[in-house]
Design an enzyme around this catalytic site. Structure first.
Site, PDB file in Angstrom:
ATOM      1  N   ALA A  19       0.823  -1.211   0.000  1.00  0.00           N
ATOM      2  CA  ALA A  19       0.000   0.000   0.000  1.00  0.00           C
ATOM      3  C   ALA A  19       0.856   1.260   0.000  1.00  0.00           C
ATOM      4  CB  ALA A  19      -0.940  -0.013   1.202  1.00  0.00           C
ATOM      5  N   ALA A  40      11.126  -0.121   7.312  1.00  0.00           N
ATOM      6  CA  ALA A  40      11.912  -0.807   8.347  1.00  0.00           C
ATOM      7  C   ALA A  40      12.870  -1.837   7.767  1.00  0.00           C
ATOM      8  CB  ALA A  40      10.983  -1.480   9.353  1.00  0.00           C
ATOM      9  N   HIS A 538      -4.135 -13.609   5.912  1.00  0.00           N
ATOM     10  CA  HIS A 538      -5.027 -12.586   5.370  1.00  0.00           C
ATOM     11  C   HIS A 538      -5.617 -11.716   6.478  1.00  0.00           C
ATOM     12  CE1 HIS A 538      -5.878 -15.360   1.653  1.00  0.00           C
ATOM     13  NE2 HIS A 538      -4.692 -14.778   1.595  1.00  0.00           N
ATOM     14  N   ALA A 571      -4.028  -2.939   4.951  1.00  0.00           N
ATOM     15  CA  ALA A 571      -5.070  -3.927   5.245  1.00  0.00           C
ATOM     16  C   ALA A 571      -5.748  -3.702   6.580  1.00  0.00           C
ATOM     17  CB  ALA A 571      -4.476  -5.332   5.194  1.00  0.00           C
ATOM     18  N   MET A 583      -4.099  -9.430  -1.582  1.00  0.00           N
ATOM     19  CA  MET A 583      -3.277  -8.609  -2.462  1.00  0.00           C
ATOM     20  C   MET A 583      -4.118  -7.705  -3.357  1.00  0.00           C
ATOM     21  SD  MET A 583      -0.339  -9.706  -5.212  1.00  0.00           S
ATOM     22  CE  MET A 583      -1.412 -10.829  -6.107  1.00  0.00           C
TER      23      MET A 583
END
Length: 602
Positions: A19, A40, A538, A571, A583
């Site tokens: 994203a 990161a 998910h 998400a 995805m």
């Protein structure tokens, strides 16, 4: 010693994952706007584990994954469930299984009914075409894999994709024909918004190079040299700096030094379903009880931060194949001769097992039992009506599931297969669900519960930014989930015993675990799903997009309640889990978010 200050930027994007890269790409199109990405992890874009489609399994427990894990799950016999997520530029798009599974219209429309104006199928579906480009299969492949629905696939997006299954492989063809034999043919294109039945999916594998097409190659590499875009890698965000109710920057640690990077317009948090709520909480935004227990000053009270955690629970059964049916078990066992041969094929002509992820056959089905057992269906529907939800988001999930079951014309579970053994029966999955392979060659059939009612949380473990969050999905804490998941899992044996798929498998062949011989018994299936279920990776929902009075964390423009200049885009904002893999929907959400941010900035 006070942190040093870096130059300021108009926008700071926390997280260079799926994203975050989409948003940063869109914002930096304007040369007058300065954008910083703080990631990161590292840039591993040349790492073969990232670029070679079949090597995704080598990434799950590597330095390129966060290696998250739950606390012991009571509903899964107190097992620890691993949840890999990408810790690198490109995020999980660089380590996932690469399957393009579109979301359904009813799932997205439910977001708008929850109170998120504009978040509906008609507005979100176009972002699929803006994200993906599809290499259409030739006539032979179309016939072999049952891809007549794919003839009208459109798309001109930067993620290139292809149908990676081959004519030599009988599995994809047998998959489609078996569901047709069982009376479940595909009803429409999976991209139509409403479809059940089997299909062989496209993968994010470039049709020419046979390399993974991720957010790295599509949204990062083409723009990384823009003068108005600054990328910080190996840089961990400690907290968002909030003054007078506005996000003005972020505190970052890199190479042991702490720095404050200032934001002139907005901070956009795209750190993922576990790290985004963690960073909010470290910044003083969240449930006061959680924050105060770790000595963090409460700046914005919101008990929704870190709650509403949902995931697709996965169960699989390994079936031993007949002689001559090729599987990838020797690759899983890291057989030297097999790996050498596969590597030579890939290097010489971009073919062989390394050129494909090895997962392409999918199906969505309603709960098949209820088509004949109306008494069981009525019992479930009555239980749903009688259930007392803990809050508005759970109440909406109950309404969605009730409608799906009552109508019976959309999926309540996803089915798919892997052409090798993969199981988590009887053990923790922190080392992966393919660990400790046994002798023999197998195909694993899976089912994944699409609309679970069970939900959990992800919260900080301490005020230390380096401490991983405490993740508790509370899998199967709702008895209705157990009932539905067991029924779908039991149906795997029906698929395996039905021609032509049954012709691929050894009659009375071995399985990975003795408890997976369900023999059609629902009680045994319930025991097995507790013993053998795991995550489908998910997870969503921990910074839910919903009205604040409905436990929302962000509004319909993804702005964090109570703070100016702060949004979440990943998400974690998905309020109600969709039936599809993540995805496709994350790319779509990020694409729309980029447009919203540009609109608000003008």
């Amino acid at each position: 010693m006070a942190p040093e200050r870096e130059p300021s930027f108009d926008y700071i994007v926390i997280g260079g994952g799926t994203a975050g890269l989409v948003v940063a790409n869109r914002l930096s199109e304007n040369p007058d706007i300065s954008v910083a990405i703080i990631e990161a992890g590292e840039d591993a874009s040349q790492d073969p584990r990232v670029t070679v489609p079949a090597l995704f399994g080598r990434l799950f427990n590597s330095e390129l994954s966060w290696g998250f894990a739950t606390v012991p799950q009571e509903g899964l016999n107190d097992r620890l469930i691993g949840h890999p997520q990408g810790k690198l530029v490109g995020g999980s798009s660089a380590i996932n299984l690469q399957a393009i599974i579109p979301f359904s219209a009813s799932d997205i429309d439910a977001w708008e009914k929850l109170g998120n104006s504009g978040w509906n199928w008609n507005n979100l579906a176009p972002y699929i075409e803006r994200t993906f480009s599809f290499a259409r299969p030739d006539e032979q492949t179309t016939d072999h894999l049952g891809l007549s629905w794919a003839k009208d696939l459109a798309g001109n997006g930067p993620i290139t994709s292809s149908f990676t299954d081959t004519l030599e492989n009988p599995v994809g063809k047998a998959w489609v024909e078996t569901f047709e034999t069982l009376g479940h043919p595909i009803t429409d294109s999976p991209f139509s918004g409403k479809s059940i039945g089997p299909y062989n999916a496209a993968s994010t594998v470039d049709p020419i190079t046979k390399m993974r097409s991720s957010a790295i190659v599509a949204y990062y590499q083409p723009v990384v040299h823009r003068k108005n875009l600054q990328v910080y890698i190996n840089s961990k965000v400690e907290k968002i700096i909030i003054e007078d109710g506005r996000a003005i920057g972020v505190q970052v640690t890199s190479n042991g030094e702490s720095t404050i990077v200032s934001a002139n317009k907005e901070v956009i948090l795209s750190a993922g379903v576990f790290n985004s709520p963690k960073i909010l909480e470290l910044s003083g935004i969240g449930d006061p009880e959680v924050l105060q227990s770790h000595g963090i000053e409460v700046k914005v009270e919101n008990s929704g931060v870190g709650s509403n955690l949902q995931d697709h629970l996965l169960a699989g059964i390994c079936f031993e194949v007949n002689e001559g049916v090729l599987t990838r078990d020797n690759l899983i066992r890291r057989d030297e001769a097999t790996i050498k041969s596969a590597l030579e094929q890939y290097q010489m002509n971009k073919s062989g097992p390394f050129a494909a992820p090895g997962i392409s056959s999918f199906a969505f089905l309603p709960t098949v039992d209820f088509q004949t057992d109306k008494n069981a269906l009525h019992k479930i529907l009555e239980d749903l009506l009688a259930y007392q939800p803990s809050g508005p988001l759970e109440a909406t999930r109950i309404d969605v599931l009730h409608q799906l079951l009552a109508n019976g014309d959309e999926g309540t579970a996803q089915y798919f297969l892997l052409q090798h053994q993969t199981t988590s029966a009887g053990r923790d999955t922190t080392a992966g669900i393919g660990a400790s392979p046994i002798e023999g060659n197998y195909i694993t059939l899976f089912t994944s519960l699409s609309h679970p009612l069970s939900s959990g949380s992800s919260h900080i473990a301490s005020a230390d930014p380096l401490s991983p969050p405490v993740i508790d999905h509370k899998y199967l804490s709702n008895d209705i989930d157990l009932e539905l998941h067991a029924r779908h899992t039991r149906y795997l044996e029906t698929i395996a015993s039905t021609p032509p798929f049954s012709s691929l498998l050894k009659p009375n062949g071995r399985r990975f675990h003795p408890a997976s011989f369900l023999k059609g018994d629902l009680g045994r299936a319930k025991e097995y799903v507790r013993l053998g279920s795991s995550s489908n990776f998910h997870s969503v929902g921990t910074c839910a997009m919903a009205p604040r009075e409905k436990d929302g964390v962000v509004d319909e423009r993804l702005r964090v309640y109570g703070v100016e200049g702060l949004r979440v885009v990943d998400a974690s904002v998905i309020p109600l889990i969709v039936q599809s893999n993540l995805m496709t929907v994350v790319y779509a959400v990020a694409g729309r978010a980029g447009e919203l941010i540009v609109e608000d900035g003008n």
